[in-house]
Design a protein around this motif. Sequence first.
Motif, PDB file in Angstrom:
ATOM      1  N   SER A   1      -2.999   3.937   8.403  1.00  0.00           N
ATOM      2  CA  SER A   1      -3.390   2.857   7.496  1.00  0.00           C
ATOM      3  C   SER A   1      -2.644   1.559   7.802  1.00  0.00           C
ATOM      4  CB  SER A   1      -3.149   3.287   6.050  1.00  0.00           C
ATOM      5  OG  SER A   1      -1.824   3.776   5.876  1.00  0.00           O
TER       6      SER A   1
ATOM      7  N   TRP B   1      -4.799  -1.189   0.002  1.00  0.00           N
ATOM      8  CA  TRP B   1      -5.852  -0.267   0.428  1.00  0.00           C
ATOM      9  C   TRP B   1      -7.220  -0.949   0.488  1.00  0.00           C
ATOM     10  CZ3 TRP B   1      -6.344   4.407   2.576  1.00  0.00           C
ATOM     11  CH2 TRP B   1      -5.185   5.184   2.694  1.00  0.00           C
ATOM     12  N   SER B   2      -7.425  -1.987  -0.310  1.00  0.00           N
ATOM     13  CA  SER B   2      -8.705  -2.692  -0.230  1.00  0.00           C
ATOM     14  C   SER B   2      -8.903  -3.294   1.150  1.00  0.00           C
ATOM     15  CB  SER B   2      -8.768  -3.789  -1.303  1.00  0.00           C
ATOM     16  OG  SER B   2      -7.884  -4.852  -1.013  1.00  0.00           O
TER      17      SER B   2
ATOM     18  N   ASN C   1      -6.897  11.491   3.189  1.00  0.00           N
ATOM     19  CA  ASN C   1      -5.691  10.999   3.858  1.00  0.00           C
ATOM     20  C   ASN C   1      -5.291  11.892   5.026  1.00  0.00           C
ATOM     21  OD1 ASN C   1      -5.359   8.771   2.247  1.00  0.00           O
ATOM     22  ND2 ASN C   1      -3.963   9.751   0.825  1.00  0.00           N
TER      23      ASN C   1
ATOM     24  N   GLY D   1      -6.629   4.721  -3.243  1.00  0.00           N
ATOM     25  CA  GLY D   1      -6.384   3.286  -3.209  1.00  0.00           C
ATOM     26  C   GLY D   1      -6.868   2.525  -4.415  1.00  0.00           C
TER      27      GLY D   1
ATOM     28  N   THR E   1      -0.616  -1.458  -4.519  1.00  0.00           N
ATOM     29  CA  THR E   1      -1.240  -0.432  -3.681  1.00  0.00           C
ATOM     30  C   THR E   1      -2.752  -0.629  -3.620  1.00  0.00           C
ATOM     31  OG1 THR E   1       0.511   1.172  -4.167  1.00  0.00           O
ATOM     32  CG2 THR E   1      -1.592   2.055  -3.389  1.00  0.00           C
TER      33      THR E   1
ATOM     34  N   ALA F   1      -9.754   5.108   0.261  1.00  0.00           N
ATOM     35  CA  ALA F   1      -9.460   3.883  -0.480  1.00  0.00           C
ATOM     36  C   ALA F   1     -10.082   3.901  -1.871  1.00  0.00           C
ATOM     37  CB  ALA F   1      -9.949   2.663   0.298  1.00  0.00           C
TER      38      ALA F   1
ATOM     39  N   ALA G   1       0.810  -1.215   0.000  1.00  0.00           N
ATOM     40  CA  ALA G   1       0.000   0.000   0.000  1.00  0.00           C
ATOM     41  C   ALA G   1       0.844   1.265   0.000  1.00  0.00           C
ATOM     42  CB  ALA G   1      -0.940  -0.003   1.206  1.00  0.00           C
ATOM     43  N   THR G   2       2.062   1.204   0.582  1.00  0.00           N
ATOM     44  CA  THR G   2       2.872   2.417   0.696  1.00  0.00           C
ATOM     45  C   THR G   2       3.844   2.597  -0.462  1.00  0.00           C
ATOM     46  OG1 THR G   2       4.421   1.207   2.135  1.00  0.00           O
ATOM     47  CG2 THR G   2       2.724   2.513   3.213  1.00  0.00           C
TER      48      THR G   2
ATOM     49  N   TYR H   1      -7.494  -2.172   4.025  1.00  0.00           N
ATOM     50  CA  TYR H   1      -7.719  -1.083   4.971  1.00  0.00           C
ATOM     51  C   TYR H   1      -9.195  -0.663   4.968  1.00  0.00           C
ATOM     52  CZ  TYR H   1      -2.612  -0.509   4.697  1.00  0.00           C
ATOM     53  OH  TYR H   1      -1.257  -0.698   4.717  1.00  0.00           O
TER      54      TYR H   1
ATOM     55  N   GLU I   1       3.442   6.984   4.639  1.00  0.00           N
ATOM     56  CA  GLU I   1       2.176   6.932   5.368  1.00  0.00           C
ATOM     57  C   GLU I   1       2.349   6.803   6.884  1.00  0.00           C
ATOM     58  OE1 GLU I   1      -0.525   4.055   3.750  1.00  0.00           O
ATOM     59  OE2 GLU I   1      -0.243   4.740   1.700  1.00  0.00           O
TER      60      GLU I   1
ATOM     61  N   THR J   1     -11.116   6.674   5.873  1.00  0.00           N
ATOM     62  CA  THR J   1     -10.319   5.597   5.291  1.00  0.00           C
ATOM     63  C   THR J   1     -11.045   4.945   4.122  1.00  0.00           C
ATOM     64  OG1 THR J   1      -9.284   5.145   7.437  1.00  0.00           O
ATOM     65  CG2 THR J   1      -9.133   3.418   5.759  1.00  0.00           C
TER      66      THR J   1
END
Length: 444
Positions: free
Chosen positions: A281, A370-371, A417, A162, A366, A158, A74-75, A373, A276, A154
């Motif tokens: 996250s 994010w999915s 964010n 995301g 990524t 996403a 994700a980062t 999170y 991040e 969040t």
Amino acid sequence: MDSNFLGDFFSAFNQILWGWPMIIILIGTHVYLTIRLRFPQRYILKAIKLSVSKERGSDGDISPLGALMTSLAATVGTGNIIGVATAISLGGPGAVLWCWLTGVFGMATKYAEALLAVKYREKNSDGQMAGGPMYVLRNGMNLRILPILFCIFTALAALGIGSMVQANALSLVVGETLGISSYVTGAVVALLVALVVFFGIKGIARTCTFFVPFMAVFYVLGCVTILILNHAYLADSLALIVKSAFSVEAVGGGFLGSSLMVAARYGIARGLFSNESGMGSAPIVAAAAKSRNPVRQALVSSSATFWDTVVICALTGLVIVSSCLANPSIDMSASDGTLTYKAFDSLPYVGHAILAVGIFSFAFSTILGWSYYAEKSIEYMAGVRWIIPYRILFVVAVFVGAVIKLQVVWDFADCMNALMAIPNLISLVFLAKVAVAETRRFLK
């Protein structure tokens, strides 16, 4: 509502949220936690060792390595490639050093986030681990409104940063390099994402554990090759980066905006956005890791910031600056995000291919990170029954993002964010004493 009005609103709101106040708060938290926790960065070798060690007889859904790879997925994204180039074009070469320092101090914040997430996690109705800032705020501080707000921000972020933004980057790269229609790219990527996310966290973790090391090694090898080709300019590049980072006047040679304040602003902002640390996250997936105590996973999580910013972002920055010195025709002040592309031109035939594969891999991973999170945020607010509908919405957003222009979505996602970070930072500051006590208890 007029789309221009929305675009102007979120653009202005984004400038406010990501201005100096937010940057000072975030970097201040990094420094504060570094001092309170007695420099946990010094345990980076132990953290790397723990990340590949198996945890037996511990609560959790995935391995420490799986949690780390999902967090890195994700980062480590397009921000490591295009974001660093933008920081240099706007803040000068000195922005590279400020970005790097942000990563060094951000390791303490990532450590504290993960520690609190594991300490205050709990099992859901399906027997899976659930944790993150929302549970820290509720179980650690007995708050009710802030956890809900964090989850809302969040889930919305996403859908923007995301899914839609990443899918758009994918379609652009594939279109420019292979000439494939964005609709075809969007359909294929949406299908691939659906196949992974519908297997839940274990499917995401397995994919990321395979994908992330491959994409990182592939990109890093490309960067190292360019640095070898530019070896005659490495010393001058390092000297220019350090000089520009602390210069109170513009550096000669045509570099735009190289003053101390400008370099610090863009370098810190891009570093914070890339790793991040402080957003809240990464601790969501850290809470799912198998760990005998909170400190073990906290150390593993802190290594994510090390790899993301201290290594990958620094390499990207050094590649760009050394390439600009080696080829004076490259305009370092170009603000169109093409600096990285031009730097990779020094690799004949394969340079753009390496960059394209890197961007594709980074963006796809990524989306997967994010999915997860977002799913945990939906679960906290509405229960597990709403996860499947959200997954469908998420996959649709991937396709939509691949075929439309997204500037307003970028600004919207950036705003979400920043709003995510506020509740998380509150918990980090007020529960710092808990992180200190747990560190003293387990670290030895």
